[in-house]
Design a protein around this motif. Structure first.
Motif, PDB file in Angstrom:
ATOM      1  N   ASP A 173       0.844  -1.195   0.000  1.00  0.00           N
ATOM      2  CA  ASP A 173       0.000   0.000   0.000  1.00  0.00           C
ATOM      3  C   ASP A 173       0.880   1.247   0.000  1.00  0.00           C
ATOM      4  O   ASP A 173       1.742   1.409   0.878  1.00  0.00           O
ATOM      5  N   LEU A 174       0.668   2.104  -0.999  1.00  0.00           N
ATOM      6  CA  LEU A 174       1.362   3.389  -1.080  1.00  0.00           C
ATOM      7  C   LEU A 174       0.384   4.505  -0.752  1.00  0.00           C
ATOM      8  O   LEU A 174      -0.721   4.548  -1.307  1.00  0.00           O
ATOM      9  N   GLN A 175       0.786   5.389   0.119  1.00  0.00           N
ATOM     10  CA  GLN A 175      -0.018   6.562   0.410  1.00  0.00           C
ATOM     11  C   GLN A 175       0.104   7.572  -0.739  1.00  0.00           C
ATOM     12  O   GLN A 175       0.993   7.457  -1.584  1.00  0.00           O
ATOM     13  N   PRO A 176      -0.814   8.554  -0.824  1.00  0.00           N
ATOM     14  CA  PRO A 176      -0.791   9.498  -1.950  1.00  0.00           C
ATOM     15  C   PRO A 176       0.572  10.160  -2.144  1.00  0.00           C
ATOM     16  O   PRO A 176       1.219  10.573  -1.183  1.00  0.00           O
ATOM     17  N   TRP A 177       0.989  10.215  -3.395  1.00  0.00           N
ATOM     18  CA  TRP A 177       2.201  10.889  -3.850  1.00  0.00           C
ATOM     19  C   TRP A 177       3.490  10.229  -3.357  1.00  0.00           C
ATOM     20  O   TRP A 177       4.556  10.834  -3.418  1.00  0.00           O
ATOM     21  N   VAL A 178       3.399   9.014  -2.884  1.00  0.00           N
ATOM     22  CA  VAL A 178       4.595   8.282  -2.437  1.00  0.00           C
ATOM     23  C   VAL A 178       5.091   7.391  -3.573  1.00  0.00           C
ATOM     24  O   VAL A 178       4.327   6.588  -4.123  1.00  0.00           O
ATOM     25  N   GLN A 179       6.346   7.541  -3.948  1.00  0.00           N
ATOM     26  CA  GLN A 179       7.017   6.700  -4.945  1.00  0.00           C
ATOM     27  C   GLN A 179       6.223   6.576  -6.250  1.00  0.00           C
ATOM     28  O   GLN A 179       6.140   5.499  -6.849  1.00  0.00           O
ATOM     29  N   GLY A 180       5.612   7.674  -6.660  1.00  0.00           N
ATOM     30  CA  GLY A 180       4.919   7.689  -7.943  1.00  0.00           C
ATOM     31  C   GLY A 180       3.425   7.481  -7.870  1.00  0.00           C
ATOM     32  O   GLY A 180       2.741   7.552  -8.904  1.00  0.00           O
ATOM     33  N   ALA A 181       2.885   7.205  -6.681  1.00  0.00           N
ATOM     34  CA  ALA A 181       1.432   7.055  -6.551  1.00  0.00           C
ATOM     35  C   ALA A 181       0.750   8.411  -6.728  1.00  0.00           C
ATOM     36  O   ALA A 181       1.326   9.456  -6.420  1.00  0.00           O
ATOM     37  N   TYR A 182      -0.494   8.380  -7.214  1.00  0.00           N
ATOM     38  CA  TYR A 182      -1.254   9.616  -7.381  1.00  0.00           C
ATOM     39  C   TYR A 182      -2.038   9.931  -6.105  1.00  0.00           C
ATOM     40  O   TYR A 182      -1.795   9.353  -5.049  1.00  0.00           O
ATOM     41  N   GLY A 183      -3.007  10.828  -6.217  1.00  0.00           N
ATOM     42  CA  GLY A 183      -3.686  11.358  -5.038  1.00  0.00           C
ATOM     43  C   GLY A 183      -4.548  10.376  -4.275  1.00  0.00           C
ATOM     44  O   GLY A 183      -4.893  10.630  -3.118  1.00  0.00           O
ATOM     45  N   LEU A 184      -4.928   9.245  -4.899  1.00  0.00           N
ATOM     46  CA  LEU A 184      -5.732   8.242  -4.198  1.00  0.00           C
ATOM     47  C   LEU A 184      -4.883   7.090  -3.663  1.00  0.00           C
ATOM     48  O   LEU A 184      -5.415   6.112  -3.140  1.00  0.00           O
ATOM     49  N   GLY A 185      -3.557   7.222  -3.795  1.00  0.00           N
ATOM     50  CA  GLY A 185      -2.685   6.143  -3.348  1.00  0.00           C
ATOM     51  C   GLY A 185      -2.634   5.012  -4.363  1.00  0.00           C
ATOM     52  O   GLY A 185      -3.123   5.133  -5.490  1.00  0.00           O
ATOM     53  N   HIS A 186      -2.072   3.895  -3.950  1.00  0.00           N
ATOM     54  CA  HIS A 186      -1.911   2.769  -4.871  1.00  0.00           C
ATOM     55  C   HIS A 186      -1.740   1.490  -4.068  1.00  0.00           C
ATOM     56  O   HIS A 186      -1.145   1.496  -2.987  1.00  0.00           O
ATOM     57  N   VAL A 187      -2.278   0.389  -4.600  1.00  0.00           N
ATOM     58  CA  VAL A 187      -2.046  -0.930  -4.006  1.00  0.00           C
ATOM     59  C   VAL A 187      -1.543  -1.881  -5.085  1.00  0.00           C
ATOM     60  O   VAL A 187      -1.891  -1.745  -6.267  1.00  0.00           O
ATOM     61  N   ALA A 188      -0.721  -2.828  -4.674  1.00  0.00           N
ATOM     62  CA  ALA A 188      -0.123  -3.802  -5.583  1.00  0.00           C
ATOM     63  C   ALA A 188       0.167  -5.062  -4.777  1.00  0.00           C
ATOM     64  O   ALA A 188      -0.129  -5.130  -3.580  1.00  0.00           O
ATOM     65  N   ILE A 189       0.749  -6.050  -5.428  1.00  0.00           N
ATOM     66  CA  ILE A 189       1.056  -7.317  -4.763  1.00  0.00           C
ATOM     67  C   ILE A 189       2.556  -7.591  -4.856  1.00  0.00           C
ATOM     68  O   ILE A 189       3.145  -7.539  -5.942  1.00  0.00           O
TER      69      ILE A 189
END
Length: 229
Positions: A173-189
């Motif tokens: 889980d990436l919080q917003p604007w962390v390591q390229g994530a946008y304003g809604l964050g990002h999740v991956a596996i």
């Protein structure tokens, strides 16, 4: 005694002395190597201690332990322990090394399982939920207030495990604007944990690749968490 006999006796005496010195030297060298190896193992064990995340169990290795035996005791797998503790060679662990055992805090309610994947197809949330189910047979249970940045709180609400340490198969889980994530964050596996501690994670809707599944390297740190059932 003839001169030739004296010379022969001289060489025989010195030959025996040389052989004796040679044997003593071999014993000394082997002893030094053994002690050096033993001290090295203890030093490596001392430096290999980890700081475990909240909710983890910690186990200190004793003589005779194996990673497989520790895994069996804690009802997990040696592969998960090796990945979680960044152990490159699972056949080599050291006395006094701390092994972090992923787990929930004692006394906490059991985590809740989801019943399906209700996120919009093509979103990172849909892919992360689908991929996690493919790996573990479990869907995430949160379906509302569940943009990627909110998955940490939702995981806490449903008693899933949250850690700063990655393991293969975790939800990243990436919080917003962390390591390229946008304003809604990002999740991956998390698909792989690299020797330097970074991870290779599979994603959907990352950058310009809206419909494609891509593998991207991320690093643990501020604004990065790992979720597991």
């Amino acid at each position: 005694m003839s001169k030739h006999q004296q010379i022969w006796q001289y060489f025989q005496q010195h030959r025996m002395a040389s052989i004796l010195v040679g044997h003593i030297s071999v014993v000394v060298v082997l002893g030094a190597l053994f002690l050096g190896n033993l001290m090295g193992m203890h030093l490596l064990g001392a430096f290999a201690k980890n700081s475990c995340s909240n909710g983890d169990h910690s186990y200190t290795v004793v003589s005779g332990d194996t990673l497989g035996g520790i895994a069996n005791h804690y009802k997990t797998t040696w592969q998960r322990l090796a990945s979680y503790n960044h152990i490159s060679n699972p056949n080599t662990i050291y006395v006094n090394q701390t092994i972090c055992i992923p787990g929930h805090s004692s006394g906490s309610p059991p985590p809740t399982k989801g019943t399906g994947n209700y996120f919009p197809y093509g979103q990172c949330t849909w892919y992360a939920n689908q991929r996690y189910h493919a790996l573990h047979g479990v869907y995430v249970p949160w379906t509302s207030n569940s943009d990627a940045w909110a998955w940490i709180q939702r995981a806490h609400d449903f008693h899933w495990r949250i850690s700063s340490r990655p393991s293969v198969g975790d939800i990243l889980d990436l919080q917003p604007w962390v390591q390229g994530a946008y304003g809604l964050g990002h999740v991956a596996i998390v698909e792989r944990v690299l020797p330097n501690g970074h991870v290779i994670a599979s994603n959907m809707n990352w950058g310009a690749y809206y419909w494609d599944v891509t593998d991207v390297e991320f690093s643990p740190g501020p604004g990065v968490s790992f979720i597991s059932y």
